[in-house]
Scaffold this motif. Structure first.
Motif, PDB file in Angstrom:
ATOM      1  N   SER A  35       0.810  -1.219   0.000  1.00  0.00           N
ATOM      2  CA  SER A  35       0.000   0.000   0.000  1.00  0.00           C
ATOM      3  C   SER A  35       0.839   1.263   0.000  1.00  0.00           C
ATOM      4  N   CYS A  36       2.129   1.122   0.308  1.00  0.00           N
ATOM      5  CA  CYS A  36       2.981   2.314   0.427  1.00  0.00           C
ATOM      6  C   CYS A  36       3.251   2.914  -0.944  1.00  0.00           C
ATOM      7  N   VAL A  37       3.018   4.229  -1.073  1.00  0.00           N
ATOM      8  CA  VAL A  37       3.325   4.883  -2.340  1.00  0.00           C
ATOM      9  C   VAL A  37       4.734   5.458  -2.368  1.00  0.00           C
ATOM     10  N   GLY A  38       5.377   5.477  -1.218  1.00  0.00           N
ATOM     11  CA  GLY A  38       6.748   5.975  -1.178  1.00  0.00           C
ATOM     12  C   GLY A  38       6.866   7.483  -1.062  1.00  0.00           C
ATOM     13  N   CYS A  39       5.803   8.128  -0.597  1.00  0.00           N
ATOM     14  CA  CYS A  39       5.765   9.595  -0.606  1.00  0.00           C
ATOM     15  C   CYS A  39       6.783  10.239   0.318  1.00  0.00           C
ATOM     16  N   GLY A  40       7.244   9.519   1.348  1.00  0.00           N
ATOM     17  CA  GLY A  40       8.234  10.098   2.255  1.00  0.00           C
ATOM     18  C   GLY A  40       7.629  10.929   3.380  1.00  0.00           C
ATOM     19  N   ASN A  41       6.308  10.996   3.459  1.00  0.00           N
ATOM     20  CA  ASN A  41       5.684  11.726   4.570  1.00  0.00           C
ATOM     21  C   ASN A  41       6.182  11.214   5.910  1.00  0.00           C
ATOM     22  N   LEU A  87       1.189  21.071 -17.562  1.00  0.00           N
ATOM     23  CA  LEU A  87       0.632  19.783 -17.943  1.00  0.00           C
ATOM     24  C   LEU A  87       1.091  18.783 -16.902  1.00  0.00           C
ATOM     25  N   CYS A  88       0.355  17.687 -16.785  1.00  0.00           N
ATOM     26  CA  CYS A  88       0.706  16.635 -15.831  1.00  0.00           C
ATOM     27  C   CYS A  88       0.606  17.097 -14.384  1.00  0.00           C
ATOM     28  N   ILE A  89       1.066  16.222 -13.475  1.00  0.00           N
ATOM     29  CA  ILE A  89       0.794  16.474 -12.060  1.00  0.00           C
ATOM     30  C   ILE A  89       2.059  16.482 -11.218  1.00  0.00           C
ATOM     31  N   GLN A  90       3.211  16.827 -11.815  1.00  0.00           N
ATOM     32  CA  GLN A  90       4.446  16.766 -11.033  1.00  0.00           C
ATOM     33  C   GLN A  90       4.970  18.113 -10.554  1.00  0.00           C
ATOM     34  N   ALA A  91       4.512  19.195 -11.167  1.00  0.00           N
ATOM     35  CA  ALA A  91       4.960  20.501 -10.689  1.00  0.00           C
ATOM     36  C   ALA A  91       4.177  20.823  -9.418  1.00  0.00           C
ATOM     37  N   PRO A  92       4.875  21.066  -8.302  1.00  0.00           N
ATOM     38  CA  PRO A  92       4.154  21.291  -7.040  1.00  0.00           C
ATOM     39  C   PRO A  92       3.203  22.492  -7.110  1.00  0.00           C
ATOM     40  N   LEU A  93       1.920  22.201  -7.007  1.00  0.00           N
ATOM     41  CA  LEU A  93       0.902  23.249  -7.120  1.00  0.00           C
ATOM     42  C   LEU A  93       1.061  24.291  -6.022  1.00  0.00           C
ATOM     43  N   GLU A  94       1.435  23.813  -4.826  1.00  0.00           N
ATOM     44  CA  GLU A  94       1.552  24.718  -3.682  1.00  0.00           C
ATOM     45  C   GLU A  94       2.603  25.788  -3.933  1.00  0.00           C
ATOM     46  N   GLY A 124       6.309  10.130  -4.337  1.00  0.00           N
ATOM     47  CA  GLY A 124       4.959   9.630  -4.087  1.00  0.00           C
ATOM     48  C   GLY A 124       4.091   9.646  -5.326  1.00  0.00           C
ATOM     49  N   CYS A 125       4.680   9.943  -6.477  1.00  0.00           N
ATOM     50  CA  CYS A 125       3.879  10.057  -7.694  1.00  0.00           C
ATOM     51  C   CYS A 125       3.622   8.673  -8.287  1.00  0.00           C
ATOM     52  N   LEU A 126       2.365   8.418  -8.621  1.00  0.00           N
ATOM     53  CA  LEU A 126       2.027   7.097  -9.146  1.00  0.00           C
ATOM     54  C   LEU A 126       1.806   7.100 -10.654  1.00  0.00           C
ATOM     55  N   ASP A 167      -7.816   5.392 -10.578  1.00  0.00           N
ATOM     56  CA  ASP A 167      -6.431   5.769 -10.374  1.00  0.00           C
ATOM     57  C   ASP A 167      -6.018   6.787 -11.436  1.00  0.00           C
ATOM     58  N   LEU A 168      -6.949   7.561 -11.910  1.00  0.00           N
ATOM     59  CA  LEU A 168      -6.636   8.429 -13.044  1.00  0.00           C
ATOM     60  C   LEU A 168      -6.046   9.758 -12.595  1.00  0.00           C
ATOM     61  N   CYS A 169      -5.096  10.238 -13.387  1.00  0.00           N
ATOM     62  CA  CYS A 169      -4.512  11.542 -13.051  1.00  0.00           C
ATOM     63  C   CYS A 169      -5.460  12.656 -13.450  1.00  0.00           C
ATOM     64  N   SER A 170      -6.630  12.305 -13.963  1.00  0.00           N
ATOM     65  CA  SER A 170      -7.634  13.321 -14.243  1.00  0.00           C
ATOM     66  C   SER A 170      -8.765  13.222 -13.228  1.00  0.00           C
ATOM     67  N   SER A 171      -8.620  12.279 -12.282  1.00  0.00           N
ATOM     68  CA  SER A 171      -9.743  12.039 -11.375  1.00  0.00           C
ATOM     69  C   SER A 171      -9.242  11.828  -9.948  1.00  0.00           C
ATOM     70  N   GLY A 172      -9.123  10.574  -9.529  1.00  0.00           N
ATOM     71  CA  GLY A 172      -8.696  10.306  -8.158  1.00  0.00           C
ATOM     72  C   GLY A 172      -7.320  10.866  -7.834  1.00  0.00           C
ATOM     73  N   ARG A 173      -6.456  10.932  -8.835  1.00  0.00           N
ATOM     74  CA  ARG A 173      -5.101  11.444  -8.604  1.00  0.00           C
ATOM     75  C   ARG A 173      -4.916  12.825  -9.226  1.00  0.00           C
ATOM     76  N   ILE A 174      -5.972  13.605  -9.285  1.00  0.00           N
ATOM     77  CA  ILE A 174      -5.891  14.887  -9.981  1.00  0.00           C
ATOM     78  C   ILE A 174      -4.825  15.805  -9.374  1.00  0.00           C
ATOM     79  N   PHE A 175      -4.613  15.698  -8.073  1.00  0.00           N
ATOM     80  CA  PHE A 175      -3.441  16.349  -7.462  1.00  0.00           C
ATOM     81  C   PHE A 175      -3.020  15.511  -6.273  1.00  0.00           C
ATOM     82  N   PRO A 176      -1.728  15.498  -5.942  1.00  0.00           N
ATOM     83  CA  PRO A 176      -1.243  14.565  -4.931  1.00  0.00           C
ATOM     84  C   PRO A 176      -1.706  14.893  -3.514  1.00  0.00           C
ATOM     85  N   GLY A 177      -1.599  16.160  -3.091  1.00  0.00           N
ATOM     86  CA  GLY A 177      -2.068  16.546  -1.761  1.00  0.00           C
ATOM     87  C   GLY A 177      -1.373  15.816  -0.633  1.00  0.00           C
TER      88      GLY A 177
END
Ligand code: SF4
Lengths: 308, 415
Positions: A236-242, B72-79, B331-333, B298-308
């Motif tokens: 279950s671990c995603v490896g986020c490092g939290n 584009l994509c979800i790797q640039a930290p939104l915060e 932590g990016c999937l 598990d979509l990057c347009s839905s459940g994974r829309i941002f990592p949080g």
């Protein structure tokens, strides 16, 4: 108010602090085998740190005759009490009970309030320092017997207390100036130096002293009989490092681990901050003898970080 | 004589108008269908209005008064972007009309999502006047600027590249990415003319954490069957269309109005694979038609829309930026990483709670396509039902897909 692990832990820390530091004034005495820094040099304390006992036991009470009769039984009794207390709570003693731990947490809090960056927390540094606590434990084990057989002067009888920053700092909380002055006059010259380093260290690094703590090492050696475990579901671990970032000891192994189920590493304090901040359902669990006390969850973690 | 011929510029303008109308028509049709649904709740209207307001950074700027930054994509930290005073805007497009715009000039098997994005960018001015940050995720993303330029020589190029290390378990990869995020911070500071301090970071992290809390609660309700997939998708798709605070408040307001529990437990599946974007809800609707409920994805347009969920107790500026870097990389999937097994294990672990897994592959989307095969084997070994559907933005294969979905429905048991 919602009960969270964090609130429980903080409450436990404050209650323990009061009991262990001031309990004696109200007749509380938890004995001489407390598995944390309940410093006996604090006048009116409510229990005594077992490192004092360890030094005494290993030094045969400075007197080889104590190997027989009542002194022996009493010593063995305290060994048993220590083992039982440790078995019951493991390093909960470190993360939730230890008064010196709480003092260190205050320094961390101050650092955070000031926005100062934590130092000395790199994986490499911590790996390098990880044997230090065992070396200190060895130091405790070797010196007292040498005093008893006459190879060292008697001032080496409590070799750890004499360099323990707890002994320098915790008695301050008695708010008894005269007593503290007398106590300070008996200090080894090394103690002020160690204390100064610790004070600076505590500010720049979370739980700085725990990195070196022989009590932590001792409890860890008893791990096979302790009931507390930190367990990980690697799938279950995603490896986020939290978990690593939440960990006051900077343990990266919990996040990096990919195979092992048991992720209670040797410097772990059982504080459960990792499990609290893990966003993956069930990835981290704190267990007490097969019973799950807390299991990480996305909803719990999501509530944890909403405040700036 | 050729006087009757329309001059070239007008023809281009004309074509643009026609295409714009076609895209608008698509959006309108999908909106109509959403608005007409029986399970529509009042709480959904806010999100529908966002979709109706145009999927364009300009619309977001008007709505929020904040300058947008294209992503584009979800790797640039939104915060981090938010802390610089920008509103991150993730460019996306589910428009088939935009997709069909430039089928000619590109490789035959170009990812339809990227083709559609490119079509959109060609005749919209969404890139102009705004910084554009592009992470190097999959090949199509990396090549997007080049493809854009081939059809439109003066197309705007990215203002900043984020080089994403495709190894996330190695120290070298992690360090490189951290440096990249610090470089992004510099870029953002230059672009906005303001320094990003620790207070700004802490505030933005808290803002997105609250959004993530709302999304997490929504996710929990969805897994309980309280939100149909189509709605969940529509909601998640709108995340970049307004200020995160308002989106969060609207989700919070919606949650108590959701039905207590919906439908039966059987036949609930997990949807994984290539993203699905508005207005192309073809597949989700076919799934519904076939009587299958999607209660997790598990979509990057839905459940994974941002990592949080960035743990950020540490309060120094450096630590906060480093924390964001870790969360968005380690932590990016996304399946583009070379050391990808955590993702596969995660899906396997989650899939156990569902009757089966539907894996969506957009024709030409290599990272998902590749992984679908190993995943299929692993899932089948676990005795889980699996279906892989490869499709694009066209409607022609709908009948075929429906037939396959209905057959899949049978295998899930429960007629
Ligand atoms: S916090 Fe949880 S998911 Fe993240 S690395 Fe640690 S164990 Fe894995």
């Amino acid at each position: 108010m919602v009960i969270t692990v964090r609130r429980l832990r903080t409450t436990a820390q404050y209650v323990s602090f009061i009991v262990l530091m001031y309990g004696g004034r109200f007749g509380v005495n938890l004995g001489s085998a407390v598995p944390c820094f309940a410093c006996p040099f604090v006048r009116g304390c409510g229990g005594q740190c077992y490192l004092l006992g360890v030094q005494g036991v290993l030094g045969f009470g400075m007197n080889l005759e104590s190997l027989t009769g009542a002194p022996l039984f009493s010593a063995l009794g305290w060994v048993a009490v220590f083992i039982i207390l440790t078995a019951l709570l493991g390093k909960i003693w470190c993360g939730w009970v230890c008064p010196f731990g709480l003092v260190q947490d205050w320094f961390s809090l101050l650092r955070r309030k000031l926005g100062v960056r934590e130092r000395m927390a790199s994986e490499k540094t911590l790996r390098l320092l990880s044997p230090a606590k065992y070396i200190l434990l060895g130091y405790i084990a070797v010196l007292p017997p040498l005093v008893t057989v006459g190879l060292l002067p008697s001032s080496f009888y409590l070799p750890f207390c004499n360099i323990c920053p707890g002994k320098a700092l915790l008695p301050l909380f008695t708010l008894d100036g005269e007593y503290v002055a007398v106590l300070y006059s008996t200090f080894w010259t090394a103690l002020p130096a160690v204390t100064a380093i610790t004070l600076v260290g505590m500010f720049f690094k979370d739980r700085f002293f725990c990195v070196f703590c022989p009590m932590l090492a001792l409890i860890h050696l008893l791990k096979p009989v302790t009931a507390i475990r930190l367990l990980k579901d690697n799938d279950s671990c995603v490896g986020c490092g939290n978990c690593t970032r939440a960990c006051p000891m900077g343990i990266s192994g919990v996040s990096r681990e990919r195979e092992r189920f048991d992720v209670q590493f040797d410097s772990c304090l059982d504080c459960a901050r990792c499990a609290e901040s893990c966003p993956s359902d069930g990835a981290l669990r704190l267990n007490w003898h097969r019973r799950t006390l807390f299991s990480s969850s996305r909803l719990y973690a999501s509530r944890r970080f909403r405040k700036p | 004589m050729t006087t009757q011929n329309t001059p070239a510029p007008d023809r281009v303008a004309d074509r643009k108008r026609r295409n714009a109308a076609r895209i608008a028509g698509e959006v309108e049709r999908e909106l109509q269908s959403l608005r007409g649904r029986e399970d529509r709740l009042a709480g959904y209207d806010y999100f529908l209005d966002l979709l109706a307001g145009g999927i364009h950074p300009g619309a977001v700027e008007r709505r929020t008064g904040m300058p947008a930054l294209n992503l584009l994509c979800i790797q640039a930290p939104l915060e981090l972007i938010h802390a610089a005073g920008f509103l991150p805007f993730k460019i996306f497009s589910g428009s088939h009309a935009a997709d069909a715009l430039n089928a000619g000039g590109l490789p035959a098997l170009t990812c339809p999502l990227l083709r559609s994005v490119q079509g959109l960018l060609q005749f919209e001015d969404s890139l102009a006047r705004r910084p554009w940050v592009l992470p190097t995720t999959c090949d199509w993303i990396v090549k997007l600027p080049e493809m854009l330029r081939s059809t439109c020589p003066d197309a705007k190029m990215p203002d900043h590249w984020l080089e994403l290390p495709h190894l996330k378990e190695t120290d070298a990869g992690r360090e490189h990415w951290r440096d990249e995020v610090f470089r992004l911070k510099k870029f953002l500071e230059n672009a906005s003319g303001r320094r990003i301090g620790r207070k700004d970071l802490a505030r933005s992290i808290a803002t997105y954490s609250r959004a993530w809390e709302a999304l997490s609660r929504l996710e929990a309700r969805r897994q309980a069957g309280a939100i149909p997939f189509v709605w969940f998708l529509a909601l998640a798709n709108t995340f970049f269309l307004d200020a995160p605070e308002r989106w969060t408040a609207s989700v919070d307001a919606l949650i108590p109005t959701l039905p207590d529990n919906a439908g039966r437990k059987e036949g609930r599946i997990f949807f994984a694979g290539s993203p699905v974007y508005f207005p192309n809800f073809k597949l989700p609707r076919l799934i519904e038609e076939a009587g299958i409920a999607v209660t997790g994805d598990d979509l990057c347009s839905s459940g994974r829309i941002f990592p949080g969920g960035v743990s950020a107790d540490a309060a120094s500026e450096h630590e906060l930026v480093a924390a964001l870097a870790q969360r968005y990389h380690q932590g990016c999937l996304c399946p583009v990483f070379a050391d990808n097994d955590r993702r596969v294990h995660n899906i396997l672990a989650v899939a156990g709670n569902f009757s089966g897994v539907l894996f969506h592959v957009l024709k030409g989307c290599h990272p998902y396509d590749l992984e679908s095969h190993s995943l299929e084997n692993a899932l089948k070994r676990q005795g889980l039902k699996f279906i892989r559907l490869e499709t694009d933005y066209t409607a022609e294969d709908s009948r075929n897909l429906l037939t396959r979905l209905e057959a899949f429905r049978q295998t899930l048991g429960e007629a």
